[in-house]
Write a protein that holds these residues in place. Sequence first.
Motif, PDB file in Angstrom:
ATOM      1  N   ARG A 227       0.386  -5.906   3.134  1.00 47.21           N
ATOM      2  CA  ARG A 227       1.252  -5.071   4.478  1.00 47.21           C
ATOM      3  C   ARG A 227       1.426  -3.764   3.730  1.00 47.21           C
ATOM      4  O   ARG A 227       1.696  -3.068   3.795  1.00 47.21           O
ATOM      5  N   ALA A 228       2.022  -3.937   2.429  1.00 43.04           N
ATOM      6  CA  ALA A 228       3.117  -3.376   1.756  1.00 43.04           C
ATOM      7  C   ALA A 228       1.840  -2.092   0.897  1.00 43.04           C
ATOM      8  O   ALA A 228       1.876  -1.289   0.418  1.00 43.04           O
ATOM      9  N   ARG A 229       0.060  -2.468   1.077  1.00 44.71           N
ATOM     10  CA  ARG A 229      -0.686  -2.043   0.440  1.00 44.71           C
ATOM     11  C   ARG A 229      -1.290  -0.290   1.102  1.00 44.71           C
ATOM     12  O   ARG A 229      -1.085  -1.141   2.214  1.00 44.71           O
ATOM     13  N   SER A 230      -1.577   1.202   0.399  1.00 45.50           N
ATOM     14  CA  SER A 230      -2.557   1.270   1.728  1.00 45.50           C
ATOM     15  C   SER A 230      -4.006   1.285   1.502  1.00 45.50           C
ATOM     16  O   SER A 230      -4.387   1.002  -0.345  1.00 45.50           O
ATOM     17  N   LEU A 231      -4.280   1.348   2.317  1.00 43.22           N
ATOM     18  CA  LEU A 231      -5.979   1.070   2.656  1.00 43.22           C
ATOM     19  C   LEU A 231      -6.369   3.092   1.862  1.00 43.22           C
ATOM     20  O   LEU A 231      -5.789   3.865   2.766  1.00 43.22           O
TER      21      LEU A 231
END
Lengths: 395, 97
Positions: free
Chosen positions: A314-318
């Motif tokens: 959830r803390a990552r960016s697509l």
Amino acid sequence: MTHEVLIIGGGLLGCAAAWHLARAGLAPRLIEARGINAGASGQNAGSLHFQIERRFLEPGASGQGAQIVRLNTLAIEEWAGLEEELSRPLDIHMHGGLMLAENEADLALLASKVARENELGLPTQLLSGTEARGLVPRLAPHICGAAWLAREGHANPRILADAFADAARSEGAVIETQSRLLDLRRDGESWQATIEHSGRIVTARARHVILATGHWAARVAARMGLNIPLYLAPLMMSVTDRTAPFLPYLIQHVGKRLSMKQTDDGNMVIGGGWASAPQKMADGLPDLDAPPYLVPDNLRANLEVAAGVMPCLRARSLIRSWTGMTCVSADQLPIVGEVPAAPGLFVAAGGSMFTLGPLLARMLARSIIERAMPEEIALFSAARFAHLNAFAVPS
Amino acid sequence: MSRVADGVNRPAPITIEIDGAAIPAHPGETLAAAMIAAGVYRMRDDRSGAPRGMLCNMGTCSECFVWIADGQTWRRRRACLTPVAGGLRAATREGQP
């Protein structure tokens, strides 16, 4: 001149078959309408999934689906030897794979799956949630079990077909890109192909033809009046930004569509069989040559499944999502081998073609070199659909 | 690089923050445009620490990935596809400012 083998399609299957045939001295000619690896071979997420896939466990799936694990055990050995055979690094990682269970129903399905796999000779192990988190501490606390296979993993789909193509060329195969098949017909004891190459129309004769055109295979066959039951599977995949390495394994889910892995650079690649939407032609049929559209609802659902089992995502960016097209056969098993109604015409397509591609290409080449289908792939023979061509008069 | 001034009417400027510095921008501009107008061409660093900047300006090349503050976390966004908004905070290095 009549070639011994003409290969249509420069994906993983075609290039690998070209290499095996060239090594056997058959000097194959391969034609590819676009560029090497331009289709599904380069668009998939690169999973090496040797456990029984989730799709074979769905209600209504063919009971024979599990039989594919016999082929998977052979595919494990095939992948394990590839870097050495091709003498170059291919980003092949076989450090293990986990198929996760999130609840009691998942767990029961997983337990029966592991029992079935063990019967068929695949050494999966059932892990508790605690054991699974011992391997991947970032798994969600509610993960209650996993099937573990020590030799699952992933590879880089952007380089493998090219590696096979290079190897094939060095063994004497002729590989032509931007070379599109216009027509293929039986002519006496051989096949005659009409090919458009750089605006010129040429013909080529061959004793054997391998149709390795992925999701185009059914349409090419249909032009010859042949039915090969392969159906379009337009998919999508995503990749996040880089993070510190923490996941050396392939992650799948027994009850939901998910595949997940971490690249050498640290990016997370997320997929699992979520549909994209094909572009349509004027007549409303899918445009096989155009990239499918992303389906935002499916993208969100795919990422939700991923973040559900791995909350740190959830803390990552697509950073990118992409689409690609493959195909599945009528019974979801690969279709490999000579088409009974069209002697000399060989086909290989229909699902799991990244994982199984290197092995099936070797088997297909062997069936031409030895003039007999290897027993290992009898179950996947195109002959099981011979009834569909009972009234076909191939043109 | 500077904005064309002659014969152009822009909305009143707003303030955004890039690597901790206050930068004026006009509603309707992309973050990439505002950064370049402010002389910020280095939008991210690659693995070797080399600077990367905008190349395609249409969301395809991914060269202009910057970090955008999203509550307590930072998200990567393409500067060329991100419209400016008052209070927007962007960073060209992870974890900044």
